[in-house]
Design a protein around this motif. Sequence first.
Motif, PDB file in Angstrom:
ATOM      1  N   PRO A   1      49.444 -75.326 -96.157  1.00 58.13           N
ATOM      2  CA  PRO A   1      50.337 -75.752 -97.251  1.00 58.13           C
ATOM      3  C   PRO A   1      51.674 -76.322 -96.789  1.00 58.13           C
ATOM      4  CG  PRO A   1      49.298 -73.674 -97.801  1.00 58.13           C
ATOM      5  CD  PRO A   1      48.917 -73.975 -96.386  1.00 58.13           C
ATOM      6  N   LYS A   2      52.295 -75.717 -95.784  1.00 57.92           N
ATOM      7  CA  LYS A   2      53.608 -76.189 -95.334  1.00 57.92           C
ATOM      8  C   LYS A   2      53.547 -77.609 -94.781  1.00 57.92           C
ATOM      9  CE  LYS A   2      57.251 -75.240 -91.955  1.00 57.92           C
ATOM     10  NZ  LYS A   2      57.611 -74.499 -90.742  1.00 57.92           N
ATOM     11  N   LEU A   3      52.389 -78.010 -94.237  1.00 61.10           N
ATOM     12  CA  LEU A   3      52.263 -79.292 -93.562  1.00 61.10           C
ATOM     13  C   LEU A   3      51.385 -80.280 -94.325  1.00 61.10           C
ATOM     14  CD1 LEU A   3      51.733 -77.931 -89.936  1.00 61.10           C
ATOM     15  CD2 LEU A   3      53.874 -78.713 -90.964  1.00 61.10           C
ATOM     16  N   SER A   4      51.177 -80.045 -95.589  1.00 62.99           N
ATOM     17  CA  SER A   4      50.270 -80.894 -96.366  1.00 62.99           C
ATOM     18  C   SER A   4      51.043 -81.783 -97.336  1.00 62.99           C
ATOM     19  CB  SER A   4      49.284 -80.025 -97.153  1.00 62.99           C
ATOM     20  OG  SER A   4      48.454 -79.311 -96.277  1.00 62.99           O
ATOM     21  N   PRO A   5      50.517 -82.997 -97.557  1.00 60.55           N
ATOM     22  CA  PRO A   5      49.373 -83.620 -96.890  1.00 60.55           C
ATOM     23  C   PRO A   5      49.720 -84.099 -95.477  1.00 60.55           C
ATOM     24  CG  PRO A   5      50.295 -85.134 -98.495  1.00 60.55           C
ATOM     25  CD  PRO A   5      51.044 -83.846 -98.653  1.00 60.55           C
ATOM     26  N   TRP A   6      48.746 -84.020 -94.598  1.00 63.18           N
ATOM     27  CA  TRP A   6      48.917 -84.414 -93.199  1.00 63.18           C
ATOM     28  C   TRP A   6      48.753 -85.927 -93.082  1.00 63.18           C
ATOM     29  CZ3 TRP A   6      49.675 -81.042 -88.975  1.00 63.18           C
ATOM     30  CH2 TRP A   6      49.628 -81.631 -87.715  1.00 63.18           C
ATOM     31  N   ARG A   7      49.715 -86.600 -92.448  1.00 64.86           N
ATOM     32  CA  ARG A   7      49.669 -88.056 -92.273  1.00 64.86           C
ATOM     33  C   ARG A   7      49.473 -88.387 -90.804  1.00 64.86           C
ATOM     34  NH1 ARG A   7      48.491 -92.184 -95.704  1.00 64.86           N
ATOM     35  NH2 ARG A   7      49.795 -94.026 -95.393  1.00 64.86           N
ATOM     36  N   ASP A   8      48.465 -89.189 -90.501  1.00 58.20           N
ATOM     37  CA  ASP A   8      48.147 -89.534 -89.130  1.00 58.20           C
ATOM     38  C   ASP A   8      47.543 -90.924 -89.092  1.00 58.20           C
ATOM     39  OD1 ASP A   8      48.045 -88.838 -86.374  1.00 58.20           O
ATOM     40  OD2 ASP A   8      47.471 -86.804 -86.917  1.00 58.20           O
ATOM     41  N   TYR A   9      47.460 -91.510 -87.909  1.00 58.48           N
ATOM     42  CA  TYR A   9      46.816 -92.813 -87.728  1.00 58.48           C
ATOM     43  C   TYR A   9      45.681 -92.649 -86.722  1.00 58.48           C
ATOM     44  CZ  TYR A   9      51.250 -94.652 -89.656  1.00 58.48           C
ATOM     45  OH  TYR A   9      52.353 -94.907 -90.422  1.00 58.48           O
ATOM     46  N   GLN A  10      44.481 -93.027 -87.138  1.00 65.67           N
ATOM     47  CA  GLN A  10      43.291 -92.896 -86.295  1.00 65.67           C
ATOM     48  C   GLN A  10      42.531 -94.212 -86.302  1.00 65.67           C
ATOM     49  OE1 GLN A  10      42.648 -89.833 -84.893  1.00 65.67           O
ATOM     50  NE2 GLN A  10      40.654 -90.154 -83.950  1.00 65.67           N
ATOM     51  N   LEU A  11      42.105 -94.666 -85.133  1.00 64.10           N
ATOM     52  CA  LEU A  11      41.372 -95.914 -85.017  1.00 64.10           C
ATOM     53  C   LEU A  11      39.879 -95.654 -84.841  1.00 64.10           C
ATOM     54  CD1 LEU A  11      43.674 -97.848 -82.507  1.00 64.10           C
ATOM     55  CD2 LEU A  11      43.567 -98.152 -84.995  1.00 64.10           C
ATOM     56  N   LYS A  12      39.081 -96.461 -85.530  1.00 63.49           N
ATOM     57  CA  LYS A  12      37.653 -96.573 -85.225  1.00 63.49           C
ATOM     58  C   LYS A  12      37.460 -97.944 -84.592  1.00 63.49           C
ATOM     59  CE  LYS A  12      33.006 -96.887 -87.170  1.00 63.49           C
ATOM     60  NZ  LYS A  12      32.180 -96.985 -88.418  1.00 63.49           N
ATOM     61  N   ILE A  13      36.800 -97.974 -83.439  1.00 59.68           N
ATOM     62  CA  ILE A  13      36.702 -99.200 -82.648  1.00 59.68           C
ATOM     63  C   ILE A  13      35.243 -99.483 -82.326  1.00 59.68           C
ATOM     64  CG2 ILE A  13      37.493-100.365 -80.547  1.00 59.68           C
ATOM     65  CD1 ILE A  13      39.663 -98.054 -80.421  1.00 59.68           C
ATOM     66  N   THR A  14      34.856-100.738 -82.462  1.00 60.86           N
ATOM     67  CA  THR A  14      33.544-101.196 -81.988  1.00 60.86           C
ATOM     68  C   THR A  14      33.758-102.493 -81.214  1.00 60.86           C
ATOM     69  OG1 THR A  14      33.136-102.355 -84.086  1.00 60.86           O
ATOM     70  CG2 THR A  14      32.244-100.132 -83.873  1.00 60.86           C
ATOM     71  N   GLY A  15      32.752-102.855 -80.415  1.00 61.39           N
ATOM     72  CA  GLY A  15      32.875-104.069 -79.616  1.00 61.39           C
ATOM     73  C   GLY A  15      32.927-103.754 -78.136  1.00 61.39           C
ATOM     74  N   GLU A  16      33.257-104.768 -77.340  1.00 57.72           N
ATOM     75  CA  GLU A  16      33.133-104.683 -75.879  1.00 57.72           C
ATOM     76  C   GLU A  16      34.006-103.602 -75.249  1.00 57.72           C
ATOM     77  OE1 GLU A  16      34.426-108.277 -74.014  1.00 57.72           O
ATOM     78  OE2 GLU A  16      36.454-108.195 -74.864  1.00 57.72           O
ATOM     79  N   SER A  17      35.111-103.241 -75.889  1.00 57.22           N
ATOM     80  CA  SER A  17      36.040-102.308 -75.263  1.00 57.22           C
ATOM     81  C   SER A  17      35.537-100.869 -75.236  1.00 57.22           C
ATOM     82  CB  SER A  17      37.399-102.363 -75.961  1.00 57.22           C
ATOM     83  OG  SER A  17      37.264-102.147 -77.348  1.00 57.22           O
ATOM     84  N   ILE A  18      34.451-100.571 -75.942  1.00 55.64           N
ATOM     85  CA  ILE A  18      33.908 -99.210 -75.915  1.00 55.64           C
ATOM     86  C   ILE A  18      33.469 -98.828 -74.505  1.00 55.64           C
ATOM     87  CG2 ILE A  18      32.147 -97.655 -76.863  1.00 55.64           C
ATOM     88  CD1 ILE A  18      34.392 -98.590 -78.787  1.00 55.64           C
ATOM     89  N   ASN A  19      33.069 -99.819 -73.707  1.00 52.85           N
ATOM     90  CA  ASN A  19      32.688 -99.522 -72.326  1.00 52.85           C
ATOM     91  C   ASN A  19      33.850 -98.915 -71.543  1.00 52.85           C
ATOM     92  OD1 ASN A  19      30.009-100.312 -72.445  1.00 52.85           O
ATOM     93  ND2 ASN A  19      30.434-102.425 -71.877  1.00 52.85           N
ATOM     94  N   PHE A  20      35.076 -99.384 -71.809  1.00 54.39           N
ATOM     95  CA  PHE A  20      36.226 -98.807 -71.109  1.00 54.39           C
ATOM     96  C   PHE A  20      36.492 -97.385 -71.592  1.00 54.39           C
ATOM     97  CE2 PHE A  20      40.708 -97.765 -70.728  1.00 54.39           C
ATOM     98  CZ  PHE A  20      40.882 -97.933 -69.360  1.00 54.39           C
ATOM     99  N   LEU A  21      36.419 -97.135 -72.889  1.00 57.35           N
ATOM    100  CA  LEU A  21      36.612 -95.774 -73.394  1.00 57.35           C
ATOM    101  C   LEU A  21      35.574 -94.834 -72.805  1.00 57.35           C
ATOM    102  CD1 LEU A  21      37.455 -96.364 -77.171  1.00 57.35           C
ATOM    103  CD2 LEU A  21      39.021 -96.078 -75.243  1.00 57.35           C
ATOM    104  N   GLN A  22      34.336 -95.330 -72.690  1.00 56.76           N
ATOM    105  CA  GLN A  22      33.274 -94.524 -72.079  1.00 56.76           C
ATOM    106  C   GLN A  22      33.626 -94.182 -70.634  1.00 56.76           C
ATOM    107  OE1 GLN A  22      29.614 -93.441 -73.230  1.00 56.76           O
ATOM    108  NE2 GLN A  22      30.877 -92.187 -71.913  1.00 56.76           N
ATOM    109  N   SER A  23      34.116 -95.172 -69.906  1.00 56.53           N
ATOM    110  CA  SER A  23      34.482 -94.957 -68.511  1.00 56.53           C
ATOM    111  C   SER A  23      35.612 -93.934 -68.389  1.00 56.53           C
ATOM    112  CB  SER A  23      34.905 -96.287 -67.882  1.00 56.53           C
ATOM    113  OG  SER A  23      35.279 -96.105 -66.542  1.00 56.53           O
ATOM    114  N   GLU A  24      36.605 -93.994 -69.293  1.00 56.49           N
ATOM    115  CA  GLU A  24      37.717 -93.042 -69.249  1.00 56.49           C
ATOM    116  C   GLU A  24      37.235 -91.623 -69.527  1.00 56.49           C
ATOM    117  OE1 GLU A  24      41.154 -93.131 -68.467  1.00 56.49           O
ATOM    118  OE2 GLU A  24      40.204 -94.821 -67.464  1.00 56.49           O
ATOM    119  N   PHE A  25      36.345 -91.479 -70.487  1.00 53.08           N
ATOM    120  CA  PHE A  25      35.792 -90.148 -70.740  1.00 53.08           C
ATOM    121  C   PHE A  25      35.077 -89.625 -69.499  1.00 53.08           C
ATOM    122  CE2 PHE A  25      32.236 -87.396 -71.651  1.00 53.08           C
ATOM    123  CZ  PHE A  25      32.828 -86.396 -72.398  1.00 53.08           C
ATOM    124  N   LEU A  26      34.276 -90.477 -68.858  1.00 53.35           N
ATOM    125  CA  LEU A  26      33.495 -90.033 -67.700  1.00 53.35           C
ATOM    126  C   LEU A  26      34.386 -89.681 -66.508  1.00 53.35           C
ATOM    127  CD1 LEU A  26      30.454 -92.480 -67.876  1.00 53.35           C
ATOM    128  CD2 LEU A  26      30.558 -90.071 -68.584  1.00 53.35           C
TER     129      LEU A  26
END
Length: 400
Positions: free
Chosen positions: A173-198
């Motif tokens: 309750p004290k922190l609601s509503p929560w405001r944030d920015y989140q990206l959903k990404i598709t396309g060639e750059s997912i290969n880099f995100l995959q590499s960073e996770f690995l």
Amino acid sequence: MKFLLYLCGLLLLIIIWLGVDFHLGRKKHLVLGSKVETGILHGHFEIFTHGKDFFKHYFQELRQATVHVHVLYYIVRDDDLGREFFTILKEKAQEGVEVRLLLDRLGSMEIKPCIVKELREAGIHFAFSNRIKLPYLFYSSQVRNHRKLTIIDGKIGFLGGFNIGKEYIDGEPKLSPWRDYQLKITGESINFLQSEFLLDWHEYGGENLHNRPAYFPKLPKGGVRHQFTPTEAGQLEENFIRLIQMAERAILIGTPYFIPSAPIFAELLEARRRGVAITIIVPFTADHFLVQEASYRYLRTLIQAGARVYQYKNGFYHAKTILVDDKLCDIGTANFDMRSLFLNKEINCYIYDPDFIERVRAVINRDLLDSELLTMAALTKPNLLRAAKERLAGAISIFL
């Protein structure tokens, strides 16, 4: 009296040990950290700003995974949302989907051994990142993996400010509503995100999986020009300075914690001297002890220099963004504070597409409507408790 002397001596030894531990640990970290930045990539982007909308979509995408799910989070809580998340991952693993889950050891301290055992028994590959370890126990306890990253089937990526817990879907309750920015990404750059996770998985999960072609499918380009910048060990400071120096007309910074380093603060003041308009959005309500008080000395000086500072009042503002003129938008996991600058592993996305930047600007303009201008009068009104907290916050600002 003897006991008091012994106690004082012990405290002094502890303070000396903490200082030496932190100094030597940081020195080693600076040597090990390697700078990485992609070239310009092209993808498709969506942005989510409300937790309930994001997690409905995110969980749906997880349920549709057919090959693999790779997830890295700073915080996953042992609450209803966290348990729903674990249930989805366990179901996917039992269906034969490869699931790898990497959680920060301290950020996700609620995840007890019995939960880890259940996840592994369901077939999930699980590891904790950034465990506290010798020889630098204190320093390693402060270096956190603050990245929030998901890759689904090597084709869909998620990156941004949301962790997994009830507060992120307005359950606090004290922190609601929560405001944030989140990206959903598709396309060639997912290969880099995959590499960073690995890379993180190799370090903490103990497996080098970069040679598996199935993780890196051939992906089409999208229409949004962007690049990724993973950082650690002080690399983010240089990046933020470079963004500030790029500005010709305006800089907007949205952050839950505004505690810049001295060089970054100097660059902001220099930007004001050359006529760049500076706007800062911070929360009105704090979620951690002393973080507001740590920001006040910077905000006073910036307001005096002509910057405009807004406090978001429609809940809690946890978004992490920088807009430079109309040419660059930064959204990622890094806060504008010294912990993100010098201690955390982070990953940010710099977006150069004018149309998407306008979409983000429209989001920010709505957030400004839910904010109130912070004045010098409010920051200079006599308040002994605030003054004491500011002094304490200044002394430990790197740890806030």
